[in-house]
Design a protein around this motif. Structure first.
Motif, PDB file in Angstrom:
ATOM      1  N   PRO A 265       0.836  -1.211   0.000  1.00 57.00           N
ATOM      2  CA  PRO A 265       0.000   0.000   0.000  1.00 57.00           C
ATOM      3  C   PRO A 265       0.870   1.260   0.000  1.00 57.00           C
ATOM      4  N   ARG A 266       0.369   2.303  -0.602  1.00 54.18           N
ATOM      5  CA  ARG A 266       1.137   3.546  -0.627  1.00 54.18           C
ATOM      6  C   ARG A 266       0.961   4.372   0.635  1.00 54.18           C
ATOM      7  N   SER A 267      -0.220   4.357   1.218  1.00 62.16           N
ATOM      8  CA  SER A 267      -0.516   5.212   2.367  1.00 62.16           C
ATOM      9  C   SER A 267      -0.422   4.439   3.672  1.00 62.16           C
ATOM     10  N   ILE A 268       0.131   5.088   4.682  1.00 66.38           N
ATOM     11  CA  ILE A 268       0.201   4.455   5.998  1.00 66.38           C
ATOM     12  C   ILE A 268      -1.173   4.378   6.666  1.00 66.38           C
ATOM     13  N   LYS A 269      -2.208   4.916   6.013  1.00 67.71           N
ATOM     14  CA  LYS A 269      -3.572   4.674   6.484  1.00 67.71           C
ATOM     15  C   LYS A 269      -3.871   3.175   6.506  1.00 67.71           C
ATOM     16  N   ALA A 270      -3.229   2.434   5.607  1.00 71.25           N
ATOM     17  CA  ALA A 270      -3.502   0.998   5.473  1.00 71.25           C
ATOM     18  C   ALA A 270      -3.138   0.216   6.734  1.00 71.25           C
ATOM     19  N   ILE A 271      -2.248   0.753   7.567  1.00 70.53           N
ATOM     20  CA  ILE A 271      -1.882   0.054   8.803  1.00 70.53           C
ATOM     21  C   ILE A 271      -2.499   0.724  10.024  1.00 70.53           C
ATOM     22  N   GLY A 272      -3.427   1.671   9.789  1.00 69.69           N
ATOM     23  CA  GLY A 272      -4.135   2.302  10.890  1.00 69.69           C
ATOM     24  C   GLY A 272      -3.489   3.534  11.468  1.00 69.69           C
ATOM     25  N   ALA A 273      -2.556   4.147  10.735  1.00 66.98           N
ATOM     26  CA  ALA A 273      -1.867   5.339  11.243  1.00 66.98           C
ATOM     27  C   ALA A 273      -2.845   6.487  11.488  1.00 66.98           C
ATOM     28  N   LYS A 274      -2.560   7.266  12.525  1.00 66.94           N
ATOM     29  CA  LYS A 274      -3.414   8.393  12.907  1.00 66.94           C
ATOM     30  C   LYS A 274      -2.563   9.655  13.046  1.00 66.94           C
ATOM     31  N   PRO A 275      -2.964  10.750  12.389  1.00 64.36           N
ATOM     32  CA  PRO A 275      -2.174  11.980  12.437  1.00 64.36           C
ATOM     33  C   PRO A 275      -1.911  12.486  13.843  1.00 64.36           C
ATOM     34  N   GLU A 276      -2.809  12.225  14.767  1.00 71.81           N
ATOM     35  CA  GLU A 276      -2.587  12.719  16.132  1.00 71.81           C
ATOM     36  C   GLU A 276      -1.398  12.043  16.817  1.00 71.81           C
ATOM     37  N   ASP A 277      -0.910  10.938  16.242  1.00 67.53           N
ATOM     38  CA  ASP A 277       0.250  10.251  16.810  1.00 67.53           C
ATOM     39  C   ASP A 277       1.576  10.733  16.211  1.00 67.53           C
ATOM     40  N   PHE A 278       1.518  11.531  15.146  1.00 67.48           N
ATOM     41  CA  PHE A 278       2.725  11.825  14.381  1.00 67.48           C
ATOM     42  C   PHE A 278       3.772  12.603  15.185  1.00 67.48           C
ATOM     43  N   GLU A 279       3.330  13.525  16.010  1.00 65.05           N
ATOM     44  CA  GLU A 279       4.301  14.343  16.738  1.00 65.05           C
ATOM     45  C   GLU A 279       5.138  13.494  17.690  1.00 65.05           C
ATOM     46  N   LEU A 280       4.482  12.617  18.454  1.00 70.36           N
ATOM     47  CA  LEU A 280       5.226  11.747  19.362  1.00 70.36           C
ATOM     48  C   LEU A 280       6.112  10.782  18.582  1.00 70.36           C
ATOM     49  N   MET A 281       5.600  10.237  17.468  1.00 66.82           N
ATOM     50  CA  MET A 281       6.395   9.302  16.683  1.00 66.82           C
ATOM     51  C   MET A 281       7.601   9.996  16.071  1.00 66.82           C
ATOM     52  N   ALA A 282       7.434  11.235  15.646  1.00 64.34           N
ATOM     53  CA  ALA A 282       8.560  11.987  15.089  1.00 64.34           C
ATOM     54  C   ALA A 282       9.628  12.223  16.140  1.00 64.34           C
ATOM     55  N   GLU A 283       9.189  12.574  17.334  1.00 63.40           N
ATOM     56  CA  GLU A 283      10.133  12.798  18.434  1.00 63.40           C
ATOM     57  C   GLU A 283      10.927  11.530  18.738  1.00 63.40           C
ATOM     58  N   ASN A 284      10.237  10.405  18.783  1.00 61.42           N
ATOM     59  CA  ASN A 284      10.910   9.140  19.072  1.00 61.42           C
ATOM     60  C   ASN A 284      11.774   8.673  17.907  1.00 61.42           C
ATOM     61  N   ALA A 285      11.357   8.971  16.685  1.00 59.56           N
ATOM     62  CA  ALA A 285      12.156   8.572  15.516  1.00 59.56           C
ATOM     63  C   ALA A 285      13.531   9.230  15.553  1.00 59.56           C
ATOM     64  N   LEU A 286      13.586  10.476  15.957  1.00 64.35           N
ATOM     65  CA  LEU A 286      14.865  11.185  16.008  1.00 64.35           C
ATOM     66  C   LEU A 286      15.775  10.650  17.113  1.00 64.35           C
ATOM     67  N   LYS A 287      15.212   9.900  18.054  1.00 65.04           N
ATOM     68  CA  LYS A 287      16.007   9.275  19.111  1.00 65.04           C
ATOM     69  C   LYS A 287      16.429   7.862  18.745  1.00 65.04           C
ATOM     70  N   ASP A 288      15.824   7.304  17.715  1.00 67.95           N
ATOM     71  CA  ASP A 288      16.105   5.932  17.301  1.00 67.95           C
ATOM     72  C   ASP A 288      17.569   5.801  16.883  1.00 67.95           C
ATOM     73  N   GLY A 289      18.163   4.650  17.192  1.00 66.07           N
ATOM     74  CA  GLY A 289      19.564   4.444  16.874  1.00 66.07           C
ATOM     75  C   GLY A 289      19.899   4.524  15.398  1.00 66.07           C
ATOM     76  N   ASN A 290      18.897   4.364  14.535  1.00 62.55           N
ATOM     77  CA  ASN A 290      19.143   4.435  13.091  1.00 62.55           C
ATOM     78  C   ASN A 290      19.141   5.863  12.555  1.00 62.55           C
ATOM     79  N   ALA A 291      18.684   6.822  13.350  1.00 61.66           N
ATOM     80  CA  ALA A 291      18.511   8.185  12.852  1.00 61.66           C
ATOM     81  C   ALA A 291      19.833   8.914  12.647  1.00 61.66           C
ATOM     82  N   PHE A 292      20.838   8.539  13.404  1.00 60.34           N
ATOM     83  CA  PHE A 292      22.043   9.357  13.456  1.00 60.34           C
ATOM     84  C   PHE A 292      22.914   9.251  12.202  1.00 60.34           C
TER      85      PHE A 292
END
Length: 389
Positions: A340-367
């Motif tokens: 699928p092209r859109s993350i809607k297909a896995i149930g993603a919700k825009p209200e979660d994006f800010e927290l997920m973005a914050e945690n993504a930048l802390k992920d060990g793969n981000a650096f």
């Protein structure tokens, strides 16, 4: 060429038809007296499947074992705690994982809390482990995560829905087994998801800030193998040549990212997988063209080279135009294997994006991502993935 870099991989990697028969002898060589077999209920229940063949090899070698079949997709803290208890209750001395990334990560996580403390959340990060794990071997059944080769252990905290990574050379299995015959009955959807993970794990190290000339060569060859075989493996799972090439690609990509690391695709995919318990490869595939389009300005010449590896004709094109063909090819690959092209297909919700973005930048793969982003930019990338049609 970089003046100094280390290169990590298991000391022994068995590859090819029938190598699963070597498990018992190798267990004896490692002096495994009673390994804990870490797997899932589906694989354990297969007649003459990977678990059954593993046990046959151990039986023939006279090696005792105990089975833990409680692995869940996106393995949870509760899984590794349950496996640890089985290990201790039965006086096990080693671990053999059988399955895809979930089994391998669960086995690694079990080993981590056996020797480095029960709270694995405190060990998230890079090279946090002070003590070695019990002897570990990995029998792989999917051309996907390459966890059987790598220092990465990915676990989901089921309470916080946060997926985190423990990255350490101590996590690398002593021996890995990749037998393409074990993959012939993997369903098309799983083949697509795990195959796209291999594809992503061959691309991100090539544009990583930690890349080197050895990993560059591995990435290019892995990408070419994916282009040659992923679509065919999805269309016909019993195409042994395609399956074999995808295993080769998975191993090469795994060795590459084990040393050059990954980027924002994986850092963001971990948030999607943890929050919505979604298949990791699908999350990576949906994010790949969006994140790499964002990264393109940081190293357009690298993306132009990727376009060539993906079979695009770049003759006469500017570097930027050639680079954009790489993004087009990434999206085409995902489309061709029905991601699928859109993350809607896995149930993603825009209200979660800010927290997920914050945690993504802390992920060990981000650096090691080639472009350094802000939380607001990562939110925008999640939103773009949500709006895709």
């Amino acid at each position: 060429m970089k003046e100094n870099f280390d290169f990590l991989m298991p000391s022994v990697n068995f590859f090819g038809k029938g190598v699963i028969k070597k498990i018992g002898d190798r267990a004896k060589m490692l002096n495994m007296k009673k390994p804990l077999i870490v797997t899932d209920k589906f694989l354990r229940g297969m007649d003459n499947g990977p678990v059954a063949q593993t046990l046959d090899s151990l039986d023939a070698a006279g090696v005792s074992y105990v089975i833990f079949d409680g692995v869940e997709p996106n393995p949870k803290i509760r899984n590794i705690q349950a496996a640890k208890q089985v290990y201790l209750d039965n006086d096990c001395d080693s671990i053999i994982t059988v399955g895809g990334g979930s089994s391998h990560d669960c086995g690694k996580g079990t080993g981590i809390i056996l020797t480095n403390g029960d709270d694995i959340t405190k060990l998230a990060g890079i090279e946090t482990l002070e003590n070695p794990l019990p002897p570990l071997m990995a029998v792989n059944t999917t051309a996907g995560t390459a966890s059987e080769l790598t220092r990465h252990c990915v676990i989901t905290n089921e309470k916080t829905k946060l997926k985190f990574v423990v990255v350490s050379w101590r996590n690398i299995p002593l021996v890995s087994f990749n037998d393409p015959m074990l993959e012939l009955d993997v369903p098309a959807a799983m083949t697509a998801a795990t195959g796209m993970d291999t594809f992503v794990q061959s691309i991100e190290p090539y544009v990583s800030t930690n890349r080197n000339e050895i990993t560059d060569g591995q990435c290019i060859e892995a990408i070419k193998l994916c282009e040659e075989s992923l679509r065919e493996a999805v269309a016909n799972g019993h195409n042994l040549e395609a399956r074999t090439k995808m295993v080769e690609a998975e191993m090469l990509g795994g060795m590459a990212f084990n040393n050059a690391d990954l980027g924002y695709v994986h850092a963001m995919a971990h948030q999607l997988g943890g929050q919505y318990d979604a298949p990791h490869g699908v999350c990576c595939a949906m994010l790949l063209p969006i994140v790499e389009e964002y990264n393109l300005v940081a190293c357009p010449e690298r993306f132009a080279e990727l376009a060539k590896a993906m079979g695009e004709n770049t003759d006469g094109l500017s570097t930027r135009d050639a680079a954009e063909l790489a993004i087009k090819a990434m999206r085409q690959m995902a489309d061709d294997v029905h991601i699928p092209r859109s993350i809607k297909a896995i149930g993603a919700k825009p209200e979660d994006f800010e927290l997920m973005a914050e945690n993504a930048l802390k992920d060990g793969n981000a650096f090691s991502n080639p472009r350094k982003g802000t939380k607001e930019e990562i939110v925008q990338l999640f939103q773009k993935a949500y709006d895709m049609k």
